[in-house]
Design an enzyme around this catalytic site. Structure first.
Site, PDB file in Angstrom:
ATOM      1  N   SER A 166       0.840  -1.189   0.000  1.00  0.00           N
ATOM      2  CA  SER A 166       0.000   0.000   0.000  1.00  0.00           C
ATOM      3  C   SER A 166       0.882   1.249   0.000  1.00  0.00           C
ATOM      4  O   SER A 166       1.713   1.430  -0.881  1.00  0.00           O
ATOM      5  CB  SER A 166      -0.954  -0.044   1.200  1.00  0.00           C
ATOM      6  OG  SER A 166      -1.913   0.979   1.132  1.00  0.00           O
ATOM      7  N   ASP A 311      -9.769  -5.006  -4.700  1.00  0.00           N
ATOM      8  CA  ASP A 311      -9.208  -3.835  -4.032  1.00  0.00           C
ATOM      9  C   ASP A 311      -9.998  -2.602  -4.462  1.00  0.00           C
ATOM     10  O   ASP A 311      -9.970  -2.202  -5.619  1.00  0.00           O
ATOM     11  CB  ASP A 311      -7.734  -3.691  -4.427  1.00  0.00           C
ATOM     12  CG  ASP A 311      -6.989  -2.647  -3.605  1.00  0.00           C
ATOM     13  OD1 ASP A 311      -7.633  -1.698  -3.121  1.00  0.00           O
ATOM     14  OD2 ASP A 311      -5.763  -2.775  -3.472  1.00  0.00           O
ATOM     15  N   HIS A 343      -8.056  -4.681  -0.371  1.00  0.00           N
ATOM     16  CA  HIS A 343      -6.776  -4.006  -0.172  1.00  0.00           C
ATOM     17  C   HIS A 343      -6.045  -4.549   1.052  1.00  0.00           C
ATOM     18  O   HIS A 343      -4.843  -4.812   1.001  1.00  0.00           O
ATOM     19  CB  HIS A 343      -7.013  -2.503  -0.016  1.00  0.00           C
ATOM     20  CG  HIS A 343      -5.773  -1.671  -0.111  1.00  0.00           C
ATOM     21  ND1 HIS A 343      -5.167  -1.360  -1.304  1.00  0.00           N
ATOM     22  CD2 HIS A 343      -5.012  -1.072   0.863  1.00  0.00           C
ATOM     23  CE1 HIS A 343      -4.102  -0.609  -1.084  1.00  0.00           C
ATOM     24  NE2 HIS A 343      -3.986  -0.422   0.223  1.00  0.00           N
TER      25      HIS A 343
END
Length: 373
Positions: A166, A311, A343
């Protein structure tokens, strides 16, 4: 905290030194649960920001006590996603280490006998979302770590692998793109990268998150980019609704997750003059320059990508496109598309890629070409 800790302030002459120069060090207590005899150091190093101006960064380095040799280093780029310097990993790892999202990864890597470096890659001004800042700082932290042998006993010829998910993948991925031109001497020592839940471009991510549970990311990114781009800061001042400014700039005194709660389901039109302002020339220029991956050639290091097909914070299509571009450019990639993963679940990429990482650190050549599954 870093905002008042003199350790973070570089010496006056640091601007004349080369990027990656080790400026200062200190040893800090080892957190519990990271293995017996682990030593922990913090290194202040010279770097540069997105505009090329001199700056400094701090990395926290864990040296395992169970390693037969100190020739394997993992650079973990944390997804700390904040515009407050006091939320940097170097401070969290001193005060509340288990609250860092990557703490279990760090412990796992140390148990394998690998040293771990965790840089504050957003820099002293916490420029969240700024890919160039993140990439430069990540590379300079590696330079400093490899210079630290008289302090840490680390091997200056160690193999180094990058890990990030991320927001942490921003630092890792931009480092891969920049290493050829910015830190060419590291080309052969960076032996691979594990990248999870990638966020390939700021522009599409803003629109994907507007009005959702993760819409608090948008004010964080806007403020992070404004810290190093004066034109962007002036543009933001012009489109920010005056009665929303106080709450909006609260992000600079709160950690990312804490601040984001107050912006859950908020539409950007509730604090900006319009959602269409993101298409103005100035933000588009900055998004392109420091918020878009894949514009600086194909990395030569082997890469392992792990991405969730569901995601919603960063939809998979831009990652698919980036991988395709790199594969067409001759990259060596394993890309695992995690079916029905969102995610957060993409963090399991550390488990999926751990044996791959071990092979890279052991000097085993990666398979050539691209494997997508």
């Amino acid at each position: 905290p870093p905002s008042v800790d003199s350790f973070y302030q570089p010496p006056a002459d640091y601007v004349n030194l080369s990027p990656g120069t080790l400026l200062r060090s200190r040893q800090i207590p080892s957190p519990q649960n990271v293995g017996a005899c682990t030593r922990v150091f913090q290194l202040l190093y010279r770097s540069q920001d997105a505009t090329g101006a001199p700056t400094a960064g701090v990395s926290t380095v864990f040296v395992p006590g169970n390693a037969s040799s100190l020739d394997k280093i993992i650079s973990v780029q944390s997804a700390y996603d904040s515009t407050d310097i006091d939320c940097s990993p170097s401070y969290t790892l001193r005060t509340n280490p288990t609250s860092l999202g990557e703490f279990s990864e760090i412990s796992s890597f140390l148990s394998r006998g690998w040293s771990v470096s965790v840089p504050d890659f957003e820099g002293f001004f916490a420029a969240f979302g700024n890919g160039l800042q993140a990439g430069y700082s990540t590379l300079d932290s590696i330079r400093a770590v490899l210079q630290s042998g008289n302090i840490t006993n680390l091997d200056p010829t160690a193999n180094v692998a990058l890990v990030g998910g991320s927001g942490g993948a921003i630092g890792s991925e931009f480092a891969l793109e920049l290493v050829k031109t910015y830190a060419a001497e590291l080309q052969s020592q960076i032996v691979g990268a594990l990248l999870m839940a990638l966020v390939p471009d700021v522009n599409s991510t803003i629109y994907a998150n507007d009005g959702t549970t993760t819409s608090g990311l948008i004010p964080l990114v806007l403020q992070g980019l404004a810290k190093q781009y004066l034109s962007f800061a002036n543009w933001l001042s012009g489109v920010l609704l005056s009665d929303q400014a106080a709450g909006f700039f609260g992000a600079t005194t709160e950690c990312g997750e804490q601040f984001a709660i107050s912006y859950v389901f908020r539409q950007s039109s509730s604090y900006l003059t319009s959602t269409s302002v993101f298409q103005d020339a100035i933000p588009q220029q900055v998004f392109q320059e420091t918020g878009t991956m894949g514009l600086r050639g194909t990395p030569s290091q082997p890469m392992f990508y792990y991405k969730g097909t569901l995601d919603t914070l960063s939809p998979i299509a831009p990652t698919d496109a980036l991988i395709q571009k790199y594969c067409e450019g001759g990259a060596n990639i394993i890309y695992q598309r995690c079916t029905n993963c969102d995610h957060g679940l993409a963090s399991y990429g550390v488990i999926a890629g751990s044996s791959w990482l071990e092979d890279r650190l052991n000097g085993i050549p990666a398979a050539t070409g691209c494997t997508i599954s």
